[in-house]
Design a protein around this motif. Structure first.
Motif, PDB file in Angstrom:
ATOM      1  N   ASP A  65      44.030  22.405  44.521  1.00 34.78           N
ATOM      2  CA  ASP A  65      45.193  23.278  44.648  1.00 34.78           C
ATOM      3  C   ASP A  65      46.174  23.186  43.484  1.00 34.78           C
ATOM      4  N   SER A  66      45.928  22.305  42.532  1.00 33.06           N
ATOM      5  CA  SER A  66      46.784  22.261  41.340  1.00 33.06           C
ATOM      6  C   SER A  66      46.231  23.147  40.216  1.00 33.06           C
ATOM      7  N   GLN A  67      45.060  23.753  40.449  1.00 32.30           N
ATOM      8  CA  GLN A  67      44.390  24.575  39.440  1.00 32.30           C
ATOM      9  C   GLN A  67      44.549  26.062  39.742  1.00 32.30           C
ATOM     10  N   ASN A  68      44.710  26.844  38.699  1.00 40.40           N
ATOM     11  CA  ASN A  68      44.679  28.304  38.794  1.00 40.40           C
ATOM     12  C   ASN A  68      43.375  28.786  38.164  1.00 40.40           C
ATOM     13  N   TRP A  69      42.810  29.874  38.727  1.00 39.99           N
ATOM     14  CA  TRP A  69      41.530  30.399  38.268  1.00 39.99           C
ATOM     15  C   TRP A  69      41.637  31.892  38.042  1.00 39.99           C
ATOM     16  N   ILE A  70      41.035  32.368  36.969  1.00 39.00           N
ATOM     17  CA  ILE A  70      41.001  33.798  36.667  1.00 39.00           C
ATOM     18  C   ILE A  70      39.756  34.393  37.313  1.00 39.00           C
ATOM     19  N   LEU A  71      39.969  35.429  38.114  1.00 37.04           N
ATOM     20  CA  LEU A  71      38.838  36.152  38.690  1.00 37.04           C
ATOM     21  C   LEU A  71      38.338  37.117  37.628  1.00 37.04           C
ATOM     22  N   GLU A  72      37.179  36.817  37.057  1.00 39.03           N
ATOM     23  CA  GLU A  72      36.615  37.623  35.967  1.00 39.03           C
ATOM     24  C   GLU A  72      35.901  38.866  36.482  1.00 39.03           C
ATOM     25  N   LEU A 121      45.003  35.911  29.224  1.00 37.32           N
ATOM     26  CA  LEU A 121      45.663  36.984  29.965  1.00 37.32           C
ATOM     27  C   LEU A 121      45.537  38.304  29.226  1.00 37.32           C
ATOM     28  N   GLU A 122      45.135  39.317  29.986  1.00 41.53           N
ATOM     29  CA  GLU A 122      45.040  40.681  29.488  1.00 41.53           C
ATOM     30  C   GLU A 122      45.850  41.545  30.435  1.00 41.53           C
ATOM     31  N   LEU A 123      45.530  42.810  30.497  1.00 46.87           N
ATOM     32  CA  LEU A 123      46.215  43.710  31.402  1.00 46.87           C
ATOM     33  C   LEU A 123      45.913  43.318  32.849  1.00 46.87           C
ATOM     34  N   ASN A 124      46.923  42.879  33.564  1.00 46.40           N
ATOM     35  CA  ASN A 124      46.836  42.574  34.997  1.00 46.40           C
ATOM     36  C   ASN A 124      45.654  41.683  35.372  1.00 46.40           C
ATOM     37  N   THR A 125      45.654  40.495  34.824  1.00 47.44           N
ATOM     38  CA  THR A 125      44.651  39.493  35.133  1.00 47.44           C
ATOM     39  C   THR A 125      44.953  38.900  36.512  1.00 47.44           C
ATOM     40  N   MET A 126      43.940  38.850  37.371  1.00 49.49           N
ATOM     41  CA  MET A 126      44.133  38.310  38.713  1.00 49.49           C
ATOM     42  C   MET A 126      43.899  36.811  38.704  1.00 49.49           C
ATOM     43  N   PRO A 164      45.226  24.067  50.191  1.00 47.93           N
ATOM     44  CA  PRO A 164      44.700  23.242  51.284  1.00 47.93           C
ATOM     45  C   PRO A 164      44.637  24.027  52.597  1.00 47.93           C
ATOM     46  N   ASN A 165      43.872  23.511  53.525  1.00 47.59           N
ATOM     47  CA  ASN A 165      43.716  24.104  54.855  1.00 47.59           C
ATOM     48  C   ASN A 165      43.118  25.500  54.806  1.00 47.59           C
ATOM     49  N   GLY A 166      42.311  25.788  53.778  1.00 46.69           N
ATOM     50  CA  GLY A 166      41.593  27.050  53.721  1.00 46.69           C
ATOM     51  C   GLY A 166      42.424  28.269  53.387  1.00 46.69           C
ATOM     52  N   ARG A 167      43.566  28.077  52.798  1.00 45.87           N
ATOM     53  CA  ARG A 167      44.433  29.211  52.459  1.00 45.87           C
ATOM     54  C   ARG A 167      44.172  29.649  51.015  1.00 45.87           C
ATOM     55  N   LEU A 168      44.493  30.914  50.725  1.00 44.42           N
ATOM     56  CA  LEU A 168      44.372  31.473  49.380  1.00 44.42           C
ATOM     57  C   LEU A 168      45.717  32.008  48.921  1.00 44.42           C
ATOM     58  N   GLU A 169      45.899  31.982  47.626  1.00 42.64           N
ATOM     59  CA  GLU A 169      47.090  32.574  47.012  1.00 42.64           C
ATOM     60  C   GLU A 169      46.620  33.305  45.765  1.00 42.64           C
ATOM     61  N   TYR A 170      47.270  34.414  45.440  1.00 43.22           N
ATOM     62  CA  TYR A 170      46.900  35.127  44.225  1.00 43.22           C
ATOM     63  C   TYR A 170      48.126  35.758  43.589  1.00 43.22           C
ATOM     64  N   ASP A 171      47.957  36.114  42.319  1.00 44.86           N
ATOM     65  CA  ASP A 171      49.025  36.760  41.571  1.00 44.86           C
ATOM     66  C   ASP A 171      48.367  37.545  40.441  1.00 44.86           C
ATOM     67  N   TYR A 172      49.092  38.507  39.925  1.00 48.00           N
ATOM     68  CA  TYR A 172      48.654  39.227  38.734  1.00 48.00           C
ATOM     69  C   TYR A 172      49.566  38.836  37.587  1.00 48.00           C
ATOM     70  N   GLN A 173      48.969  38.548  36.443  1.00 52.07           N
ATOM     71  CA  GLN A 173      49.730  38.249  35.235  1.00 52.07           C
ATOM     72  C   GLN A 173      49.143  39.067  34.094  1.00 52.07           C
ATOM     73  N   SER A 174      49.971  39.352  33.115  1.00 55.47           N
ATOM     74  CA  SER A 174      49.525  40.107  31.944  1.00 55.47           C
ATOM     75  C   SER A 174      49.927  39.383  30.676  1.00 55.47           C
ATOM     76  N   SER A 175      49.293  39.751  29.615  1.00 59.97           N
ATOM     77  CA  SER A 175      49.642  39.244  28.297  1.00 59.97           C
ATOM     78  C   SER A 175      51.064  39.664  27.973  1.00 59.97           C
ATOM     79  N   GLU A 176      51.746  38.872  27.171  1.00 58.41           N
ATOM     80  CA  GLU A 176      53.124  39.193  26.791  1.00 58.41           C
ATOM     81  C   GLU A 176      53.211  40.463  25.956  1.00 58.41           C
ATOM     82  N   GLU A 177      52.104  40.892  25.354  1.00 60.32           N
ATOM     83  CA  GLU A 177      52.098  42.107  24.541  1.00 60.32           C
ATOM     84  C   GLU A 177      51.976  43.378  25.382  1.00 60.32           C
ATOM     85  N   VAL A 178      51.668  43.239  26.676  1.00 58.29           N
ATOM     86  CA  VAL A 178      51.498  44.402  27.553  1.00 58.29           C
ATOM     87  C   VAL A 178      52.826  44.707  28.223  1.00 58.29           C
TER      88      VAL A 178
END
Length: 156
Positions: free
Chosen positions: A28-35, A54-59, A65-79
């Motif tokens: 849970d301390s790691q973030n992963w990019i969904l390719e 990071l590119e345009l709206n990278t997920m 823990p406890n089987g939960r998921l979290e997500y966010d969208y991030q983009s490159s600073e140039e976008v």
């Protein structure tokens, strides 16, 4: 001689099971990019998160823990703006994961839609394998079994 062979056998089983039990993907301390942003495909690929990817709206996903998921969208600073992006929108209160280290099967239960237009619910087992292409590391999830699928766009 037999004791030595038995010792090597037990040592081999112990190290193999130790490797299969720990998945950095589920840390849970790691973030992963969904390719593979189309989550309804038979393979999902997650790579390690770095800002340089990071590119345009990278997920970005996080397995909590406890089987939960979290997500966010991030983009490159140039976008600065975007239009017509096919966003995956997940209902994180209804999404779950579980992992069986003996079979290397990750089960995902996902409720969501793309841009909140086409709702779906699925529960799938994925066989987990390591991904290491020399530049990125991560995990490839290959569909093993689908328990159910509900596509609310289809007429009843």
């Amino acid at each position: 001689m037999y004791k030595f062979i038995a010792f090597l056998f037990i040592l081999g089983i112990g190290s193999a099971s130790g490797q299969s039990q720990y998945l950095q993907l589920l840390d849970d301390s790691q973030n992963w990019i969904l390719e593979t942003p189309k989550i309804q495909k038979k393979e999902l690929v997650f790579t390690n998160y770095t800002k340089s990817k990071l590119e345009l709206n990278t997920m970005i996903w996080k397995f909590l823990p406890n089987g939960r998921l979290e997500y966010d969208y991030q983009s490159s600073e140039e976008v600065y703006a975007c239009a017509g992006v096919d966003f995956l929108d997940m209902d994180v209160d209804e999404c779950r994961w579980s992992y069986d280290p003996t079979s290397l099967i990750l089960t995902l239960q996902i409720k969501g839609g793309y841009a909140s237009l086409d709702d779906f619910v699925f529960k799938r087992d994925y066989k987990v394998s390591m991904l290491d292409n020399g530049v990125d590391y991560g995990y490839k999830l290959t569909l093993d079994k689908e328990y159910f699928f509900n596509d609310l766009r289809k007429s009843k």
